[in-house]
Scaffold this motif. Structure first.
Motif, PDB file in Angstrom:
ATOM      1  N   ASP A  11      -9.076   4.782   2.167  1.00  0.00           N
ATOM      2  CA  ASP A  11      -8.531   5.420   3.082  1.00  0.00           C
ATOM      3  C   ASP A  11      -6.704   6.039   4.029  1.00  0.00           C
ATOM      4  OD1 ASP A  11      -8.653   8.037   4.181  1.00  0.00           O
ATOM      5  OD2 ASP A  11      -9.566   7.600   6.028  1.00  0.00           O
ATOM      6  N   LEU A  12      -6.227   5.974   2.921  1.00  0.00           N
ATOM      7  CA  LEU A  12      -5.151   5.532   2.753  1.00  0.00           C
ATOM      8  C   LEU A  12      -4.228   7.292   3.624  1.00  0.00           C
ATOM      9  CD1 LEU A  12      -2.921   3.327   0.207  1.00  0.00           C
ATOM     10  CD2 LEU A  12      -3.415   2.872   2.484  1.00  0.00           C
ATOM     11  N   ALA A  13      -3.860   7.126   4.383  1.00  0.00           N
ATOM     12  CA  ALA A  13      -3.465   8.742   5.360  1.00  0.00           C
ATOM     13  C   ALA A  13      -2.001   9.406   5.194  1.00  0.00           C
ATOM     14  CB  ALA A  13      -3.383   8.533   6.999  1.00  0.00           C
ATOM     15  N   SER A  14      -1.293   8.537   4.897  1.00  0.00           N
ATOM     16  CA  SER A  14       0.267   8.659   4.460  1.00  0.00           C
ATOM     17  C   SER A  14       0.111   9.141   3.127  1.00  0.00           C
ATOM     18  CB  SER A  14       0.996   7.483   4.611  1.00  0.00           C
ATOM     19  OG  SER A  14       0.715   6.226   3.436  1.00  0.00           O
ATOM     20  N   ASP A  15      -0.070   8.803   2.661  1.00  0.00           N
ATOM     21  CA  ASP A  15      -0.193   9.846   0.531  1.00  0.00           C
ATOM     22  C   ASP A  15      -1.437  10.167   0.404  1.00  0.00           C
ATOM     23  OD1 ASP A  15      -0.037   6.577   0.360  1.00  0.00           O
ATOM     24  OD2 ASP A  15       2.430   6.606  -1.142  1.00  0.00           O
ATOM     25  N   ARG A  16      -1.443   8.878  -1.478  1.00  0.00           N
ATOM     26  CA  ARG A  16      -2.557   9.075  -2.454  1.00  0.00           C
ATOM     27  C   ARG A  16      -3.369   8.408  -1.359  1.00  0.00           C
ATOM     28  NH1 ARG A  16      -0.830  11.959  -7.190  1.00  0.00           N
ATOM     29  NH2 ARG A  16      -2.869  11.690  -7.571  1.00  0.00           N
ATOM     30  N   ASP A  17      -4.990   8.000  -1.889  1.00  0.00           N
ATOM     31  CA  ASP A  17      -5.801   7.379  -0.797  1.00  0.00           C
ATOM     32  C   ASP A  17      -5.612   6.078  -1.544  1.00  0.00           C
ATOM     33  OD1 ASP A  17      -7.422   8.105  -4.314  1.00  0.00           O
ATOM     34  OD2 ASP A  17      -8.279   9.006  -3.143  1.00  0.00           O
ATOM     35  N   GLY A  18      -6.064   5.070  -1.803  1.00  0.00           N
ATOM     36  CA  GLY A  18      -6.449   3.515  -2.180  1.00  0.00           C
ATOM     37  C   GLY A  18      -7.114   3.562  -3.219  1.00  0.00           C
ATOM     38  N   ILE A  19      -7.909   4.103  -3.441  1.00  0.00           N
ATOM     39  CA  ILE A  19      -8.927   4.684  -5.251  1.00  0.00           C
ATOM     40  C   ILE A  19      -7.559   4.849  -6.465  1.00  0.00           C
ATOM     41  CG2 ILE A  19     -10.418   5.901  -6.757  1.00  0.00           C
ATOM     42  CD1 ILE A  19     -12.311   6.186  -3.905  1.00  0.00           C
ATOM     43  N   TRP A  20      -6.968   5.666  -5.527  1.00  0.00           N
ATOM     44  CA  TRP A  20      -5.878   6.097  -7.050  1.00  0.00           C
ATOM     45  C   TRP A  20      -4.844   5.348  -7.217  1.00  0.00           C
ATOM     46  CZ3 TRP A  20      -0.024   6.505  -6.500  1.00  0.00           C
ATOM     47  CH2 TRP A  20       0.095   7.220  -7.454  1.00  0.00           C
ATOM     48  N   ALA A  21      -4.493   4.889  -5.770  1.00  0.00           N
ATOM     49  CA  ALA A  21      -3.850   3.802  -5.669  1.00  0.00           C
ATOM     50  C   ALA A  21      -4.184   2.808  -7.374  1.00  0.00           C
ATOM     51  CB  ALA A  21      -3.313   2.709  -4.723  1.00  0.00           C
ATOM     52  N   ALA A  22      -5.209   1.897  -6.572  1.00  0.00           N
ATOM     53  CA  ALA A  22      -5.723   0.924  -7.102  1.00  0.00           C
ATOM     54  C   ALA A  22      -5.934   1.045  -8.899  1.00  0.00           C
ATOM     55  CB  ALA A  22      -6.736   0.293  -6.825  1.00  0.00           C
ATOM     56  N   GLY A  23      -6.633   2.415  -9.295  1.00  0.00           N
ATOM     57  CA  GLY A  23      -5.886   3.233 -10.263  1.00  0.00           C
ATOM     58  C   GLY A  23      -5.221   2.688 -11.336  1.00  0.00           C
ATOM     59  N   GLU A  24      -3.667   2.932 -10.838  1.00  0.00           N
ATOM     60  CA  GLU A  24      -2.362   2.731 -11.112  1.00  0.00           C
ATOM     61  C   GLU A  24      -2.010   1.302 -11.313  1.00  0.00           C
ATOM     62  OE1 GLU A  24      -0.446   5.706 -12.344  1.00  0.00           O
ATOM     63  OE2 GLU A  24      -2.194   7.012 -11.890  1.00  0.00           O
ATOM     64  N   ILE A  25      -2.537   1.071 -10.566  1.00  0.00           N
ATOM     65  CA  ILE A  25      -1.932  -0.705 -10.049  1.00  0.00           C
ATOM     66  C   ILE A  25      -2.679  -1.101 -11.434  1.00  0.00           C
ATOM     67  CG2 ILE A  25      -2.844  -2.958  -8.641  1.00  0.00           C
ATOM     68  CD1 ILE A  25      -1.980  -1.043  -5.934  1.00  0.00           C
ATOM     69  N   ARG A  26      -4.392  -1.002 -11.400  1.00  0.00           N
ATOM     70  CA  ARG A  26      -4.942  -1.492 -12.413  1.00  0.00           C
ATOM     71  C   ARG A  26      -4.182  -1.642 -14.132  1.00  0.00           C
ATOM     72  NH1 ARG A  26      -7.127  -4.808 -11.729  1.00  0.00           N
ATOM     73  NH2 ARG A  26     -10.126  -4.382 -11.751  1.00  0.00           N
ATOM     74  N   ARG A  27      -3.906  -0.423 -14.206  1.00  0.00           N
ATOM     75  CA  ARG A  27      -2.962   0.088 -15.446  1.00  0.00           C
ATOM     76  C   ARG A  27      -1.734  -0.701 -15.047  1.00  0.00           C
ATOM     77  NH1 ARG A  27      -5.392   5.667 -14.927  1.00  0.00           N
ATOM     78  NH2 ARG A  27      -3.637   6.056 -13.233  1.00  0.00           N
ATOM     79  N   LEU A  28      -1.159  -0.724 -14.307  1.00  0.00           N
ATOM     80  CA  LEU A  28       0.397  -1.796 -14.645  1.00  0.00           C
ATOM     81  C   LEU A  28      -0.380  -2.871 -14.753  1.00  0.00           C
ATOM     82  CD1 LEU A  28       2.082  -0.481 -11.376  1.00  0.00           C
ATOM     83  CD2 LEU A  28       2.531  -0.046 -13.894  1.00  0.00           C
ATOM     84  N   ASP A  29      -0.937  -4.156 -14.615  1.00  0.00           N
ATOM     85  CA  ASP A  29      -1.400  -4.866 -14.017  1.00  0.00           C
ATOM     86  C   ASP A  29      -3.273  -5.582 -14.182  1.00  0.00           C
ATOM     87  OD1 ASP A  29      -1.743  -7.713 -13.729  1.00  0.00           O
ATOM     88  OD2 ASP A  29      -0.686  -8.132 -12.316  1.00  0.00           O
ATOM     89  N   PRO A  30      -3.369  -5.176 -16.165  1.00  0.00           N
ATOM     90  CA  PRO A  30      -5.047  -5.528 -15.471  1.00  0.00           C
ATOM     91  C   PRO A  30      -5.677  -6.417 -15.543  1.00  0.00           C
ATOM     92  CG  PRO A  30      -3.788  -4.607 -18.135  1.00  0.00           C
ATOM     93  CD  PRO A  30      -2.867  -5.551 -16.704  1.00  0.00           C
ATOM     94  N   GLY A  31      -4.746  -7.672 -15.051  1.00  0.00           N
ATOM     95  CA  GLY A  31      -5.536  -8.664 -14.439  1.00  0.00           C
ATOM     96  C   GLY A  31      -5.731  -8.761 -12.822  1.00  0.00           C
ATOM     97  N   ILE A  32      -4.793  -7.827 -12.728  1.00  0.00           N
ATOM     98  CA  ILE A  32      -5.279  -8.331 -10.689  1.00  0.00           C
ATOM     99  C   ILE A  32      -6.759  -7.649 -10.060  1.00  0.00           C
ATOM    100  CG2 ILE A  32      -4.492  -6.062 -10.687  1.00  0.00           C
ATOM    101  CD1 ILE A  32      -2.794  -6.928  -8.437  1.00  0.00           C
TER     102      ILE A  32
END
Lengths: 100, 505
Positions: free
Chosen positions: B76-97
């Protein structure tokens, strides 16, 4: 001891002359006591000719030692005849080297 | 202090990203990780307060190839997009993380979140408030897994690289082999085509042909051979014909036929390949008719030569009947010339022709008045000039006789001298035939030694001295030397001067 048969057609003057040269050639190369030459006419010995598969004359057969070797044609071409019949020419330099 | 159970931290660097919008939480992360790092673990922490910053940090790590092993992501990131969205993007950028969702919410739909992000086996959940032990466990455990994953990925990549490289090598080898196979197939096809052509040529050939293997066993015979031998292929195939001698020249052979007749053949043997194996081709040409014709021709020639010989003998006798002084002279010249020629080892055919010509070398005297020929006194210059025409008369008599020897020419030249002072043509050494040069010496020897109508014989020694005197001028030096040698040996002349006028043997 080599046993050599030569099949001829007829015993005319020219053939007898060539046979004398043939015997001389064998004597020189093999030594008088080292071969026995039998001259057979296909007309006088038709059964032997059939048994030996004689298709043309002259045909020369080395009967002994086994295996049998057979040469057709010019029997006065010493080098080729000896090669074909696998005779050991004692006068050739190779033979002398071998016997040493 | 890290609890004993977690002290064995990975020797690899573990990069950790913590994302939370609460600075106090970020500080807590910092403290926990610092304690771990102080205990000898290679932990490196990065902190982000927003989703966007987190993505930028991940991009930066990828760019410099210094990637994060795991990320602690506040859902629950209050400032902008939530953590689930951010995690999805991060996974796309770095599938091994590895991603650890951290939340203070009591009820989280883990199933739904896992379904929204790829690789759910790399997603974990942590309930706030978390303990330092939980953080260390995640860092240590997921850091080691991340390192192992990286190692596996590297090994897999290496293995795949090796497989790829081997595959390329195999493909190349396969391509080379396929090329070679195609080449061989083409060669074999061409060879078979060639052999089919051979077979066709052999089958249609008019000469009898046999194909033998390297031991002299008959593999094939053509229809012409069946006919020549008067036998069926079954009588030949598989039988030992014999080792046929290969020679530049044809060998004469005889073929006994079933009807008792004999065929004369001319046999030739050459090496070849027969259906890819070494073989010999024996060709036999029927020369029975040619041999018969040769014998008949030889007989005819012998008869013809005998006829010519008889004619010459008759002409010689006819002349000698007319001129008694010529009687015996021509035969004597023939014998002397023959001895010289034999000593000089001239070819037998040359000696034969020369002997014939010598027997009638004065035949032209038949055209000279008998009174002049037998005149007991010296001849006048006119009479001598008349006598000299006998060479030409002889030539004109003989020129139309077709003999196997140049008799007319020899007779024409027998009074020529090598210095060109002879008659009738005044020929020099090179233009006078050998036969005429020998006869010229023999004629002189006998003429001087014998009796003439106008003088007695001068003797053999004088005759020999005369030819020696003119050696190199009138007479060929070799012939003179040979004659002298024979004379000194006592074999130049007959032992009896009155030998009969017959041809020498």
């Amino acid at each position: 001891m080599y046993l050599i048969n030569i099949y001829i057609s007829t015993r005319n003057g020219s053939t007898l002359e060539r046979l004398a040269l043939f015997r001389k050639m064998l004597t020189e190369a093999l030594g008088e006591d080292n071969f026995e030459l039998e001259v057979l006419s296909v007309l006088e010995n038709p059964d032997a000719a059939i048994s030996d598969d004689i298709l043309v004359t002259p045909t020369i057969i080395r009967r002994n030692p086994a295996p049998i070797r057979k040469v057709v044609g010019n029997f006065l071409d010493r080098e080729k005849l000896f090669f074909g019949l696998e005779l050991d020419d004692t006068t050739s330099p190779d033979s002398k080297i071998r016997s040493n | 202090m890290i609890p004993d159970t977690h002290r064995h931290c990975s020797s690899n660097d573990i990069r950790i990203l913590a994302v939370d919008d609460e600075p106090s939480i970020l500080k807590l992360y910092e403290r926990i990780i610092r304690i771990g790092a102080a205990d000898g673990c290679n932990w490196k922490l990065s902190l982000c307060g927003t989703a966007q910053k987190a993505l930028d940090t991940i991009r930066g790590s990828i760019a410099i190839e210094n990637r994060f092993s795991l990320v602690f992501m506040d859902i629950d990131l209050a400032s902008d997009r939530d953590g689930i969205w951010a995690a999805g993007e991060i996974r796309r950028l770095d599938p091994g993380i590895y991603i650890v969702f951290v939340t203070g919410m009591s009820r989280v739909d883990i199933k739904d979140i896992s379904a929204r992000i790829q690789a759910p086996d790399q997603i974990f959940f942590l309930q706030k408030p978390f303990t330092k032990t939980e953080i260390w466990q995640f860092v240590n455990s997921l850091g080691a897994r991340w390192a192992r994953d990286r190692e596996h990925t590297k090994e897999k990549a290496d293995f795949e690289g090796r497989i790829k490289s081997s595959t390329v090598r195999f493909e190349k080898a396969k391509s080379v082999l396929e090329k070679e196979v195609r080449k061989r197939e083409a060669t074999e096809a061409a060879l078979k085509e060639k052999e089919t052509q051979y077979r066709s040529i052999i089958e249609k050939n008019a000469d009898a042909m046999l194909i033998l293997d390297s031991r002299g066993i008959v593999l094939y015979i053509n229809p012409a051979a069946e006919k020549l031998f008067d036998r069926k292929p079954g009588d030949f195939i598989g039988k030992t014909f014999g080792f046929s001698i290969i020679s530049d020249q044809a060998t004469e052979i005889e073929i006994p036929r079933r009807d008792g007749s004999m065929i004369v053949g001319e046999m030739r043997t050459v090496k070849m390949t027969w259906y890819t194996k070494p073989a010999f081709i024996v060709s036999i040409r029927d020369i029975t008719l040619r041999k018969m014709i040769e014998i008949q021709l030889k007989d005819s020639l012998n008869r013809y030569e005998r006829t010519i010989r008889g004619t010459i003998q008759a002409m010689s006798v006819a002349l000698e009947k007319r001129d008694s002084y010529t009687s015996g002279h021509q035969a004597q010249v023939a014998r002397i010339a023959t001895r010289i020629a034999r000593e000089m080892q001239l070819p037998e055919k040359v000696i034969e022709g020369m002997s014939m010509a010598a027997m009638i070398h004065d035949i032209g005297k038949i055209g000279i008045p008998a009174e002049i020929l037998s005149k007991p006194t010296r001849l006048t210059s006119i009479e001598f000039a008349l006598i000299k025409t006998h060479s030409e008369i002889g030539y004109s008599i003989l020129q139309n006789i077709e003999a196997p020897w140049p008799i007319a020419e020899i007779v024409y030249q027998h009074h020529e001298r090598i210095d060109g002072t002879g008659y009738p043509q005044g020929l020099g050494l090179k233009d006078i035939c050998m036969e005429a040069r020998v006869i010229s010496v023999a004629d002189t020897l006998d003429a001087i030694a014998s009796h003439r109508p106008y003088r007695a014989g001068l003797g053999r020694a004088f005759a020999v001295s005369e030819i020696k005197k003119y050696k190199g001028d009138y007479y060929d030096p070799d012939i003179v030397d040979t004659s002298v040698r024979l004379y000194e040996a006592g074999t130049l002349f007959d032992s009896n001067l009155s030998s009969p006028a017959t041809l020498p043997a």
